[in-house]
Scaffold this active site. Structure first.
Site, PDB file in Angstrom:
ATOM      1  N   ALA A 102       0.865  -1.179   0.000  1.00 40.11           N
ATOM      2  CA  ALA A 102       0.000   0.000   0.000  1.00 40.11           C
ATOM      3  C   ALA A 102       0.901   1.228   0.000  1.00 40.11           C
ATOM      4  CB  ALA A 102      -0.892  -0.015   1.240  1.00 40.11           C
TER       5      ALA A 102
ATOM      6  N   GLY B 216       0.670  -4.931   1.044  1.00 37.43           N
ATOM      7  CA  GLY B 216      -0.513  -5.012   0.195  1.00 37.43           C
ATOM      8  C   GLY B 216      -0.260  -5.788  -1.103  1.00 37.43           C
TER       9      GLY B 216
ATOM     10  N   GLU C 163      -0.660  -9.321  -0.130  1.00 34.64           N
ATOM     11  CA  GLU C 163      -2.093  -9.480   0.162  1.00 34.64           C
ATOM     12  C   GLU C 163      -2.911  -9.551  -1.129  1.00 34.64           C
ATOM     13  OE1 GLU C 163      -1.857  -6.044   2.757  1.00 34.64           O
ATOM     14  OE2 GLU C 163      -2.520  -7.244   4.452  1.00 34.64           O
TER      15      GLU C 163
ATOM     16  N   GLU D  35       4.720  -4.710   7.582  1.00 32.74           N
ATOM     17  CA  GLU D  35       3.932  -3.672   8.258  1.00 32.74           C
ATOM     18  C   GLU D  35       4.395  -3.354   9.668  1.00 32.74           C
ATOM     19  OE1 GLU D  35       2.655  -6.089   6.412  1.00 32.74           O
ATOM     20  OE2 GLU D  35       1.136  -5.283   5.076  1.00 32.74           O
TER      21      GLU D  35
HETATM   22  N1  CAA Z   1       4.553   3.171  -1.034  1.00 35.26           N
HETATM   23  C1  CAA Z   1       4.904   4.291  -1.672  1.00 35.26           C
HETATM   24  N2  CAA Z   1       6.007   4.383  -2.448  1.00 35.26           N
HETATM   25  C2  CAA Z   1       6.774   3.295  -2.573  1.00 35.26           C
HETATM   26  C3  CAA Z   1       6.448   2.082  -1.927  1.00 35.26           C
HETATM   27  C4  CAA Z   1       5.266   2.033  -1.140  1.00 35.26           C
HETATM   28  N3  CAA Z   1       4.863   0.937  -0.543  1.00 35.26           N
HETATM   29  N4  CAA Z   1       7.399   1.184  -2.239  1.00 35.26           N
HETATM   30  C5  CAA Z   1       8.286   1.808  -3.028  1.00 35.26           C
HETATM   31  N5  CAA Z   1       7.904   3.091  -3.259  1.00 35.26           N
HETATM   32  C6  CAA Z   1       8.581   4.097  -4.036  1.00 35.26           C
HETATM   33  C7  CAA Z   1       9.789   4.676  -3.320  1.00 35.26           C
HETATM   34  O1  CAA Z   1       9.402   5.676  -2.406  1.00 35.26           O
HETATM   35  C8  CAA Z   1      10.603   5.193  -4.468  1.00 35.26           C
HETATM   36  O2  CAA Z   1      10.063   6.418  -4.894  1.00 35.26           O
HETATM   37  P1  CAA Z   1      11.045   7.679  -5.240  1.00 35.26           P
HETATM   38  O3  CAA Z   1      11.885   7.184  -6.396  1.00 35.26           O
HETATM   39  O4  CAA Z   1      10.104   8.776  -5.597  1.00 35.26           O
HETATM   40  O5  CAA Z   1      11.863   7.905  -4.024  1.00 35.26           O
HETATM   41  C9  CAA Z   1      10.339   4.197  -5.575  1.00 35.26           C
HETATM   42  O6  CAA Z   1       9.137   3.512  -5.207  1.00 35.26           O
HETATM   43  C10 CAA Z   1      11.444   3.175  -5.711  1.00 35.26           C
HETATM   44  O7  CAA Z   1      11.646   2.583  -4.430  1.00 35.26           O
HETATM   45  P2  CAA Z   1      13.089   2.440  -3.743  1.00 35.26           P
HETATM   46  O8  CAA Z   1      13.985   3.554  -4.175  1.00 35.26           O
HETATM   47  O9  CAA Z   1      12.862   2.273  -2.275  1.00 35.26           O
HETATM   48  O10 CAA Z   1      13.581   1.091  -4.439  1.00 35.26           O
HETATM   49  P3  CAA Z   1      14.598   0.018  -3.819  1.00 35.26           P
HETATM   50  O11 CAA Z   1      14.890  -0.915  -4.924  1.00 35.26           O
HETATM   51  O12 CAA Z   1      15.729   0.682  -3.133  1.00 35.26           O
HETATM   52  O13 CAA Z   1      13.746  -0.721  -2.687  1.00 35.26           O
HETATM   53  C11 CAA Z   1      11.804  -1.836  -1.798  1.00 35.26           C
HETATM   54  C12 CAA Z   1      12.632  -1.502  -3.063  1.00 35.26           C
HETATM   55  C13 CAA Z   1      12.602  -2.794  -0.901  1.00 35.26           C
HETATM   56  C14 CAA Z   1      10.538  -2.526  -2.277  1.00 35.26           C
HETATM   57  C15 CAA Z   1      11.475  -0.544  -1.033  1.00 35.26           C
HETATM   58  O14 CAA Z   1      10.928   0.395  -1.950  1.00 35.26           O
HETATM   59  C16 CAA Z   1      10.489  -0.734   0.063  1.00 35.26           C
HETATM   60  O15 CAA Z   1      10.860  -1.217   1.116  1.00 35.26           O
HETATM   61  N6  CAA Z   1       9.226  -0.319  -0.154  1.00 35.26           N
HETATM   62  C17 CAA Z   1       8.212  -0.376   0.855  1.00 35.26           C
HETATM   63  C18 CAA Z   1       7.729  -1.823   1.065  1.00 35.26           C
HETATM   64  C19 CAA Z   1       6.710  -1.881   2.162  1.00 35.26           C
HETATM   65  O16 CAA Z   1       6.980  -1.602   3.299  1.00 35.26           O
HETATM   66  N7  CAA Z   1       5.465  -2.284   1.799  1.00 35.26           N
HETATM   67  C20 CAA Z   1       4.383  -2.413   2.751  1.00 35.26           C
HETATM   68  C21 CAA Z   1       3.603  -1.153   2.826  1.00 35.26           C
HETATM   69  S1  CAA Z   1       2.449  -1.159   4.160  1.00 35.26           S
HETATM   70  C22 CAA Z   1       1.091  -2.014   3.578  1.00 35.26           C
HETATM   71  O17 CAA Z   1       1.085  -2.550   2.485  1.00 35.26           O
HETATM   72  C23 CAA Z   1      -0.078  -2.033   4.509  1.00 35.26           C
HETATM   73  C24 CAA Z   1      -1.162  -2.950   4.176  1.00 35.26           C
HETATM   74  O18 CAA Z   1      -1.163  -4.121   4.516  1.00 35.26           O
HETATM   75  C25 CAA Z   1      -2.342  -2.476   3.490  1.00 35.26           C
END
Ligand code: CAA
Length: 264
Positions: free
Chosen positions: A63, A108, A111, A131
């Protein structure tokens, strides 16, 4: 549609979440478009769906953390409901949905994959529920579907530790059915979808409903659900033709088909 593309190839539709700048993260707009895309599927034509993410790095990275970062309690609950409603629509969609997980399936994203009927993935896929590292619980069905799909103990380990797992581990614990090289994944998903699409459509839908509804019932009730759906197949054109066809060809040496799931 800005973030969700849908292309039909015969009886198979490929739905692609296309927000590569954010690794296909699910914000409200993506969720709305995903919901509208499923609503627009012509169920008289389409018999199986493949769901994937754009690019070769990410299925869905979760998400949208930016959108969630400032939500109030009420807004957080409403955002959870929005995701749950869309994912439940996919889970209960009459037609089978195959998730082709082409990279990150986090939060998400995992999920979403779990709301599909079948998951296959690329060798670079990474699964997880990060999360608790963000101060929240999984909110789009992760606490419920992961525990049902793998086991409560494995689900709790993945969720409590927020440690991601690679494709081979996802395969080992039964989260995915098969792992392919990235360049083969989509073709394999389409091939599986086409294999489903050539079977009797009402029977396939009946199987999905019987399995899904039965899993939510006790065994006695579940078997009644199956009996009713089984009975409902009779007198249909597909049942009459399917059985007559078998009987006509009963000496056909190829009638018993054994398939290797990896190459199904
Ligand atoms: N939300 C918003 N933006 C996201 C995102 C997310 N979940 N995941 C990645 N992005 C964005 C980053 O902010 C980045 O944007 P910018 O270039 O504008 O900075 C772009 O995507 C590329 O990401 P990274 O530079 O971080 O890429 P990476 O290769 O270094 O890392 C990754 C990849 C490990 C997937 C890392 O992006 C990451 O950890 N993302 C978040 C993963 C996460 O925590 N997901 C769970 C969200 S909570 C949820 O989903 C709740 C639920 O159950 C409903």
């Amino acid at each position: 549609m800005e973030f969700v593309k849908c292309e039909a190839e015969g009886a198979v539709a490929v739905i692609t979440i296309d927000r590569p700048k954010a690794l296909n993260a699910l914000n409200s707009a993506v969720l709305d478009e995903l919901s509208a895309t499923f609503d627009a599927i012509d169920q008289n034509v389409i018999r199986a769906i493949v769901l994937t993410g754009a690019g070769d790095k990410s299925f869905v990275a979760g998400a949208d953390i930016g959108e969630m970062s400032t939500l109030s309690k009420e807004e957080g609950e409403a955002f959870g409901k929005k995701g749950n409603d869309v994912f439940r629509k996919i889970e209960t969609f009459p037609i089978p949905v195959i998730a082709a997980v082409n990279g990150f399936a986090l939060g998400g994203g995992n999920e979403l994959a779990m709301s599909c009927d079948i998951r296959i993935c690329a060798e670079n896929a990474i699964f997880g529920q990060p999360e608790v590292g963000l101060g929240i619980t999984p909110g789009f069905g992760g606490t419920q579907r992961l525990a049902r799909l793998v086991s409560p103990g494995m689900a709790k380990q993945i969720i409590y530790t927020a440690r991601n797992i690679k494709a081979d581990e996802a395969y080992r614990i039964g989260l995915v059915n098969a792992v392919y090289p990235q360049e083969e994944l989509l073709d394999q998903a389409k091939k599986m979808a086409a294999g489903i699409a050539k079977n009797a459509p009402i029977a396939v839908r009946g199987c999905k409903k019987a399995i899904n509804d039965g899993l939510e019932a006790n065994m006695d009730d579940a078997l009644v659900i199956e009996e009713k759906i089984f009975g409902g197949c009779f007198e249909s054109y597909d049942q009459r033709e399917g059985m007559a066809n078998f009987l006509r060809k009963k000496d056909d040496p190829n009638k018993v088909k054994v398939v290797d799931f990896k190459n199904a």
